[in-house]
Scaffold this active site. Sequence first.
Site, PDB file in Angstrom:
ATOM      1  N   ASP A   1     -11.805 -10.696  -1.425  1.00  0.00           N
ATOM      2  CA  ASP A   1     -12.874 -10.701  -0.807  1.00  0.00           C
ATOM      3  C   ASP A   1     -14.071  -9.738  -1.431  1.00  0.00           C
ATOM      4  OD1 ASP A   1     -12.351  -8.241   0.120  1.00  0.00           O
ATOM      5  OD2 ASP A   1     -11.794  -9.050   2.036  1.00  0.00           O
TER       6      ASP A   1
ATOM      7  N   GLU B   1      -5.571 -10.685  -2.001  1.00  0.00           N
ATOM      8  CA  GLU B   1      -6.572 -10.424  -0.661  1.00  0.00           C
ATOM      9  C   GLU B   1      -7.977 -10.577  -1.116  1.00  0.00           C
ATOM     10  OE1 GLU B   1      -5.108  -7.376   1.925  1.00  0.00           O
ATOM     11  OE2 GLU B   1      -2.992  -7.516   1.304  1.00  0.00           O
TER      12      GLU B   1
ATOM     13  N   GLU C   1       0.819  -1.156   0.052  1.00  0.00           N
ATOM     14  CA  GLU C   1       0.146  -0.090  -0.067  1.00  0.00           C
ATOM     15  C   GLU C   1       1.112   1.057   0.201  1.00  0.00           C
ATOM     16  OE1 GLU C   1      -2.722  -0.499   3.476  1.00  0.00           O
ATOM     17  OE2 GLU C   1      -3.855  -2.098   2.248  1.00  0.00           O
TER      18      GLU C   1
ATOM     19  N   HIS D   1     -10.045  -6.351  -2.741  1.00  0.00           N
ATOM     20  CA  HIS D   1     -11.029  -6.102  -1.795  1.00  0.00           C
ATOM     21  C   HIS D   1     -12.243  -5.511  -2.459  1.00  0.00           C
ATOM     22  CE1 HIS D   1      -8.683  -7.316   1.537  1.00  0.00           C
ATOM     23  NE2 HIS D   1      -7.506  -6.482   1.287  1.00  0.00           N
TER      24      HIS D   1
ATOM     25  N   ASN E   1       2.251  -4.851  -3.618  1.00  0.00           N
ATOM     26  CA  ASN E   1       1.043  -5.183  -3.231  1.00  0.00           C
ATOM     27  C   ASN E   1       0.434  -3.899  -2.869  1.00  0.00           C
ATOM     28  OD1 ASN E   1      -0.771  -7.433  -2.895  1.00  0.00           O
ATOM     29  ND2 ASN E   1      -0.905  -6.848  -0.535  1.00  0.00           N
TER      30      ASN E   1
HETATM   31  C1  XIL Z   1      -6.208  -6.791   7.930  1.00  0.00           C
HETATM   32  C2  XIL Z   1      -6.428  -8.160   8.766  1.00  0.00           C
HETATM   33  O1  XIL Z   1      -7.344  -8.837   8.099  1.00  0.00           O
HETATM   34  C3  XIL Z   1      -7.155  -7.698  10.008  1.00  0.00           C
HETATM   35  O2  XIL Z   1      -7.417  -8.877  10.774  1.00  0.00           O
HETATM   36  C4  XIL Z   1      -6.266  -6.888  10.663  1.00  0.00           C
HETATM   37  O3  XIL Z   1      -7.022  -6.023  11.903  1.00  0.00           O
HETATM   38  C5  XIL Z   1      -5.989  -5.418   9.755  1.00  0.00           C
HETATM   39  O4  XIL Z   1      -5.334  -5.910   8.692  1.00  0.00           O
HETATM   40  N1  XIL Z   1      -4.864  -4.953   3.368  1.00  0.00           N
HETATM   41  C6  XIL Z   1      -3.833  -5.610   3.752  1.00  0.00           C
HETATM   42  C7  XIL Z   1      -4.171  -6.765   5.077  1.00  0.00           C
HETATM   43  O5  XIL Z   1      -2.763  -5.770   3.072  1.00  0.00           O
HETATM   44  O6  XIL Z   1      -3.053  -6.734   5.827  1.00  0.00           O
HETATM   45  C8  XIL Z   1      -5.348  -6.025   5.916  1.00  0.00           C
HETATM   46  O7  XIL Z   1      -5.567  -7.323   6.687  1.00  0.00           O
HETATM   47  C9  XIL Z   1      -6.669  -6.005   4.956  1.00  0.00           C
HETATM   48  C10 XIL Z   1      -6.174  -4.860   3.865  1.00  0.00           C
END
Ligand code: XIL
Length: 472
Positions: free
Chosen positions: A270, A268, A163, A240, A205
């Site tokens: 979802d 990641e 990020e 996401h 990432n």
């Molecule tokens: C999130 C986890 O899922 C949570 O459990 C934690 O509290 C916060 O982080 N981007 C990322 C991940 O790169 O590491 C994050 O994960 C979600 C967003």
Amino acid sequence: MLHNRQRRRALIAGAVTLATAALGIGLSTQFAGAQATTLRAAADAIGKDIGVAVDVNKLQSNTQYRNTIATEFNSLTAENAMKWDATEPQDGNYTFSQADTLVNFAEDNGQSVHGHTFVWHAQTPNWVQGLNATAMRSAMVDHINTVANRYEGRVDSWDVVNEVVSDNNGAMRDSFWLRAMGEGYITTAFQTARAADPNADLYINDYSIEGDNAKSDTIYRLAQGLKSQNILDGVGFQSHLILGQVPSTMEANLQRFVDLGLKVRITELDIRLNTPADANELAQQAEDYRRVTEICAELADCSGITVWGLRDNDSWVPGTFPGTGAALLFNDDFSKKPAYTSTLNALGGGGTGEPTTTPATTDPATSTPPPGDGCTATLSVQSPWNTGATYSATVKANQALTGWRVTWTWPGSERISNAWSVTGTLTGATVTGANAAYNGTLAAGQSTTFGFNITKNDGSTASVPTVTCTPA
Ligand code: XIL
């Protein structure tokens, strides 16, 4: 040193070559006949990672969580356990017990590990954030060296930076890293990671870079520079996503990174919706998962997909985006959602998305037990490799049961190394298994599954012995 994934791939390829040569049939015929019924088996068959973000506490405390992670996925990422606040909470004070648990579990189950993450503006302790440029640089170098060296050969790829681009028109994120060290902090991180583990694949990432937009343009610029120094291997698209909003440019956008000579990965995934979900939304979600999976499945240089959690109630989404959720592939009770089935299908598998424990049938023809045959059990090989295999077993009740016993004898060198959803004396040549606490009670016609991994002689075929099932 071969990494987990390379080792697993090499072994699978070897096993397939042997089997194919022996049977004199083509690969596609073999897999078409196999009809993979887990995400893992389907992804194995097409050489992709199907990964999941793992909560290590649940891995330790919840058997069904652990079993599903072992059965359904061939790649793991620590949801939190490899972040800086977990691995080095105080300067030089490293704590690896949770991360070790995850890596050991992956190794025991023949899974690769995608590491997450070295350098991020979040979940990084205050002691790092307050350092001056020189001290921050040495803290970063020490941290990457220590973590990467510990898992060298066991973690296959790393999100080196996470990020680093803001949501503001593609500008660099105004993080404590950027403020102290300038944009060069990214190069330092990649150079350090490359030197620490030259065999690991290194990823940049980020989120909201799935489509072609200002933010992904900035990632593209950074990727070009890092690739030209040979310190970048891939780009991680967090993904996401919001229901119905898979970007129309996603495929072309991933392709432009592939054209730079890079791998791409959905890191990641979802897909959230406004809760509670109705059937139409779950159907749309299944379409969205299918689309994302197809994009990766069709791109040779897409290394795989990681979903960001197992069940809807494991997800970070409801806590972060209130009023939304139901973003993953499994329901809270571990049953499979429509999105599970569409993902399985897009990976080339042929499941129905039925829950593992099927509802009792009311058909008298099947609910009447054949005399003397209270239950039947069968084994099937899910994914073989040269020195082992993962099996799935189905126990079907022909009458109402409050418990079951299964037994078989291995004809050759096969021995169970670990098992899930089954108890008993399992590790010898003769296996005597029994139901676990939660899967012994079955109505007539109902079935349940258990699974296990075996070790065996290098290159031998994993046999499928006949199982004797008796009510207990
Ligand atoms: C999130 C986890 O899922 C949570 O459990 C934690 O509290 C916060 O982080 N981007 C990322 C991940 O790169 O590491 C994050 O994960 C979600 C967003």
